[in-house]
Scaffold this motif. Structure first.
Motif, PDB file in Angstrom:
ATOM      1  N   VAL A   8       0.841  -1.197   0.000  1.00  0.00           N
ATOM      2  CA  VAL A   8       0.000   0.000   0.000  1.00  0.00           C
ATOM      3  C   VAL A   8       0.875   1.246   0.000  1.00  0.00           C
ATOM      4  N   ILE A   9       0.545   2.186  -0.883  1.00  0.00           N
ATOM      5  CA  ILE A   9       1.144   3.521  -0.840  1.00  0.00           C
ATOM      6  C   ILE A   9       0.006   4.522  -0.660  1.00  0.00           C
ATOM      7  N   ILE A  10       0.169   5.431   0.281  1.00  0.00           N
ATOM      8  CA  ILE A  10      -0.829   6.469   0.542  1.00  0.00           C
ATOM      9  C   ILE A  10      -0.219   7.817   0.181  1.00  0.00           C
ATOM     10  N   ILE A  11      -0.920   8.578  -0.629  1.00  0.00           N
ATOM     11  CA  ILE A  11      -0.439   9.893  -1.055  1.00  0.00           C
ATOM     12  C   ILE A  11      -1.109  10.951  -0.184  1.00  0.00           C
ATOM     13  N   GLY A  12      -0.345  11.545   0.728  1.00  0.00           N
ATOM     14  CA  GLY A  12      -0.872  12.558   1.628  1.00  0.00           C
ATOM     15  C   GLY A  12      -0.888  12.078   3.066  1.00  0.00           C
ATOM     16  N   SER A  13      -0.368  12.909   3.988  1.00  0.00           N
ATOM     17  CA  SER A  13      -0.240  12.479   5.391  1.00  0.00           C
ATOM     18  C   SER A  13      -1.134  13.266   6.335  1.00  0.00           C
ATOM     19  N   GLY A  14      -2.271  13.751   5.825  1.00  0.00           N
ATOM     20  CA  GLY A  14      -3.242  14.387   6.707  1.00  0.00           C
ATOM     21  C   GLY A  14      -3.904  13.355   7.605  1.00  0.00           C
ATOM     22  N   PRO A  15      -4.946  13.733   8.354  1.00  0.00           N
ATOM     23  CA  PRO A  15      -5.605  12.794   9.264  1.00  0.00           C
ATOM     24  C   PRO A  15      -6.046  11.506   8.574  1.00  0.00           C
ATOM     25  N   GLY A  16      -6.605  11.629   7.370  1.00  0.00           N
ATOM     26  CA  GLY A  16      -7.010  10.440   6.633  1.00  0.00           C
ATOM     27  C   GLY A  16      -5.822   9.586   6.239  1.00  0.00           C
ATOM     28  N   GLY A  17      -4.790  10.224   5.691  1.00  0.00           N
ATOM     29  CA  GLY A  17      -3.626   9.497   5.208  1.00  0.00           C
ATOM     30  C   GLY A  17      -2.845   8.806   6.296  1.00  0.00           C
ATOM     31  N   TYR A  18      -2.505   9.539   7.370  1.00  0.00           N
ATOM     32  CA  TYR A  18      -1.650   8.901   8.388  1.00  0.00           C
ATOM     33  C   TYR A  18      -2.416   7.855   9.190  1.00  0.00           C
ATOM     34  N   THR A  19      -3.723   8.069   9.411  1.00  0.00           N
ATOM     35  CA  THR A  19      -4.523   7.063  10.108  1.00  0.00           C
ATOM     36  C   THR A  19      -4.617   5.785   9.284  1.00  0.00           C
ATOM     37  N   ILE A  33       4.003   6.165   2.953  1.00  0.00           N
ATOM     38  CA  ILE A  33       3.176   7.368   2.834  1.00  0.00           C
ATOM     39  C   ILE A  33       4.009   8.459   2.177  1.00  0.00           C
ATOM     40  N   VAL A  34       3.404   9.171   1.236  1.00  0.00           N
ATOM     41  CA  VAL A  34       4.106  10.234   0.512  1.00  0.00           C
ATOM     42  C   VAL A  34       3.595  11.583   1.007  1.00  0.00           C
ATOM     43  N   GLU A  35       4.505  12.487   1.310  1.00  0.00           N
ATOM     44  CA  GLU A  35       4.123  13.829   1.772  1.00  0.00           C
ATOM     45  C   GLU A  35       5.020  14.873   1.123  1.00  0.00           C
ATOM     46  N   ARG A  36       4.418  15.945   0.639  1.00  0.00           N
ATOM     47  CA  ARG A  36       5.193  16.967  -0.073  1.00  0.00           C
ATOM     48  C   ARG A  36       5.490  18.202   0.773  1.00  0.00           C
ATOM     49  N   GLU A  37       4.767  18.345   1.899  1.00  0.00           N
ATOM     50  CA  GLU A  37       4.904  19.598   2.637  1.00  0.00           C
ATOM     51  C   GLU A  37       5.164  19.406   4.117  1.00  0.00           C
ATOM     52  N   HIS A  38       4.195  18.869   4.847  1.00  0.00           N
ATOM     53  CA  HIS A  38       4.392  18.680   6.285  1.00  0.00           C
ATOM     54  C   HIS A  38       3.496  17.562   6.786  1.00  0.00           C
ATOM     55  N   MET A  39       4.041  16.738   7.675  1.00  0.00           N
ATOM     56  CA  MET A  39       3.294  15.626   8.232  1.00  0.00           C
ATOM     57  C   MET A  39       2.081  16.159   9.011  1.00  0.00           C
ATOM     58  N   GLY A  40       0.954  15.491   8.813  1.00  0.00           N
ATOM     59  CA  GLY A  40      -0.270  15.911   9.495  1.00  0.00           C
ATOM     60  C   GLY A  40      -1.205  16.702   8.619  1.00  0.00           C
ATOM     61  N   GLY A  41      -0.712  17.154   7.447  1.00  0.00           N
ATOM     62  CA  GLY A  41      -1.585  17.830   6.501  1.00  0.00           C
ATOM     63  C   GLY A  41      -2.120  19.163   6.989  1.00  0.00           C
ATOM     64  N   ILE A  42      -3.148  19.656   6.287  1.00  0.00           N
ATOM     65  CA  ILE A  42      -3.746  20.942   6.607  1.00  0.00           C
ATOM     66  C   ILE A  42      -4.363  20.933   8.001  1.00  0.00           C
ATOM     67  N   CYS A  43      -5.084  19.880   8.336  1.00  0.00           N
ATOM     68  CA  CYS A  43      -5.804  19.833   9.621  1.00  0.00           C
ATOM     69  C   CYS A  43      -4.876  20.123  10.789  1.00  0.00           C
ATOM     70  N   ILE A 110       8.305   6.785   5.057  1.00  0.00           N
ATOM     71  CA  ILE A 110       7.920   8.122   4.596  1.00  0.00           C
ATOM     72  C   ILE A 110       8.699   8.422   3.321  1.00  0.00           C
ATOM     73  N   ILE A 111       7.992   8.796   2.281  1.00  0.00           N
ATOM     74  CA  ILE A 111       8.614   9.215   1.021  1.00  0.00           C
ATOM     75  C   ILE A 111       8.346  10.709   0.870  1.00  0.00           C
ATOM     76  N   TRP A 112       9.410  11.506   0.890  1.00  0.00           N
ATOM     77  CA  TRP A 112       9.244  12.957   0.887  1.00  0.00           C
ATOM     78  C   TRP A 112       9.266  13.485  -0.547  1.00  0.00           C
TER      79      TRP A 112
END
Length: 480
Positions: A8-19, A33-43, A110-112
């Motif tokens: 499994v690869i998840i694109i985005g580490s916001g609440p949905g992605g990291y959970t 999990i792939v994240e381009r900006e900051h862990m935890g996303g906008i929320c 984590i894939i940055w």
């Protein structure tokens, strides 16, 4: 690290992605999990969490100003705007670091960088395509780098961003989105808030409590349009007493920028217009999914109104590709994203799991007074053909509310007269965002009015009003 294969690869580490990543790892799936900006996303970084920190500061400031009401004294009460913002950013930063720890603990790679779907089961990860999306925090140690990665299952959890109205584009100076509204260099004397959904109302409440002159412009006939009209009206009345001004059934058609101020032209439904001058305008007219530059079109992924179309298990029309959270459509709430992600990954793992029931997703607005709800509003229940029983209980009838100095509020419950099924619950008042879960659990367990009436609620608590509201729906209320 290029060429690594995952389950499994998840694109985005916001609440949905990291959970989803954590649950995936718990189920024994090799996960990244792939994240381009900051862990935890906008929320976590620019939404749910830091706004609650700001609102907490405003709440404490409000109590300090009204210390006399509690037999206390507090003189020369004031605030340091930069310190309020610093506390908010500190709360966010603390939790941001915690996400990296959770990924390491659960052995999630984590894939940055910024991901793009190249073909079914494969992504390429490169540098973020826009300067605005450079990482806000140091890259975690041990992250994987740019390259190509494959997975049997790819889950898109890229979230959403503020909606932009043509001609009213945010400029970070005069016209703000929630990004700028969250970190004001100094407190403006006046603002116009465009939109009265949860984001707009929370900022209106925060800035008004901090002494700012606030005007809210809303296109619909009520503020917080998704809420029950009775609850919305009570919240509006309370906010007007605090000094917030509302212009309903109206839109901002033009904004003229001056030296340190804006002048908004507001057109009402009846064709009249007025000009409102303020230091800043906050654009809070909703959000749109981050679906661009992902390679969705090339793969033929079906989208609708800026969001990815999915079924009840997060599956898109392309086998092996899924979407969850804001990017998969409303309601655009962090807890919806988390639950949607768990359903998605458990279905992938072959567990027997039910699809999401969106009627049981609670909504919370952390303004003053707070608003919380779950299920159908009274008009929605009637439109759906139900003959309803409606119960109401005011905060004024509750001992704990009076002792807290919070006597304004209402608990409203809606039942199917035929079966006793709880169809909806709607609240306005102190701490209702903490109370609503009781009705969410009740709806999930398919309890009836009889079950709730026979439940013992502790005294003295605000929660007693929940039972009283149920009793009132059946003409059995004790304290009104």
């Amino acid at each position: 690290m290029s060429g690594t294969a995952y389950d499994v690869i998840i694109i985005g580490s916001g609440p949905g992605g990291y959970t989803t990543a954590i649950r995936s790892a718990q189920l024994g799936l090799k996960t990244a999990i792939v994240e381009r900006e900051h862990m935890g996303g906008i929320c976590l970084n620019w939404g749910c969490i830091p706004t609650k920190a700001l609102l907490r500061s405003a709440e404490i400031y409000h109590f300090m100003q009204h210390a006399k009401d509690y037999g206390l004294s507090a003189e020369n009460v004031g605030f340091d705007a930069s310190a309020v913002v610093k506390r908010s950013r500190g709360v966010s930063g603390q939790l941001n670091g915690g996400i990296g720890y959770l990924m390491k603990k659960n052995k999630v790679d984590i894939i940055w960088g910024e991901a793009k779907l190249t073909k079914p089961g494969e992504i390429s990860v490169g540098a973020p395509s826009r300067e605005a999306y450079q990482p806000q925090h140091p890259e975690p140690k041990g992250v994987k780098g740019h390259g190509t990665y494959s997975a049997k299952h790819i889950i898109v959890a890229t979230g959403a961003r503020p909606r932009v109205i043509p001609g009213l584009e945010p400029d970070k100076e005069n016209i703000w989105t929630y990004f700028e509204a969250m970190v004001p260099p100094k407190m403006p004397k006046s603002i116009v808030v465009m939109g009265s959904g949860a984001i707009g109302i929370e900022f209106a409440s925060f800035y008004r409590t901090m002494g700012v002159d606030v005007t809210v412009v809303e296109m619909m006939s009520q503020i917080m349009p998704v809420e029950d009209p009775e609850i919305s009206a009570m919240a509006k009345k309370s906010m007007e007493k605090q000094g917030i001004k509302f212009v309903l059934e109206a839109k901002v058609s033009k904004v003229e920028k001056g030296q340190g101020e804006i002048t908004a032209t507001v057109e009402t439904k009846d064709g009249k217009s007025q000009k409102i001058t303020a230091e800043k305008l906050i654009s809070a007219v909703g959000v749109v999914g981050n679906i661009e530059k992902l390679g969705l079109e090339e793969l033929g992924v079906k989208t609708d109104r800026g969001c990815i179309v999915i079924d009840g298990y997060g599956r898109t029309n392309v086998p092996g590709l899924y979407a969850i959270g804001d990017v998969a459509g409303p309601p655009m709430l962090a807890h919806k994203a988390e639950h949607e992600g768990v359903i998605c990954i458990e279905n992938i793992a072959g567990l027997d799991v039910h699809p999401m029931d969106k009627d049981q997703i609670p909504g919370c607005t952390y303004c003053n007074p707070q608003v919380a709800s779950v299920g159908l509003t009274e008009p929605q229940a009637k439109d759906a053909g139900y003959k309803v029983r409606v119960g109401r209980f005011p905060f004024m009838g509750n001992g704990k509310a009076i002792a807290l100095g919070e006597p304004e509020g209402l608990i409203k419950t809606i039942f199917d007269d035929k079966t006793g099924q709880l169809l909806g619950a709607h609240m306005v008042g102190a701490e209702v965002t903490e109370l609503i879960q009781g009705f969410v659990v009740a709806m999930g367990l398919e309890t009836t009015e009889e079950d709730l009436m026979h439940t013992v609620f502790p005294h003295p608590t605000l929660s007693e009003m929940m039972k009283e509201s149920v009793l009132d729906a059946y003409d059995r209320a004790m304290n009104i």
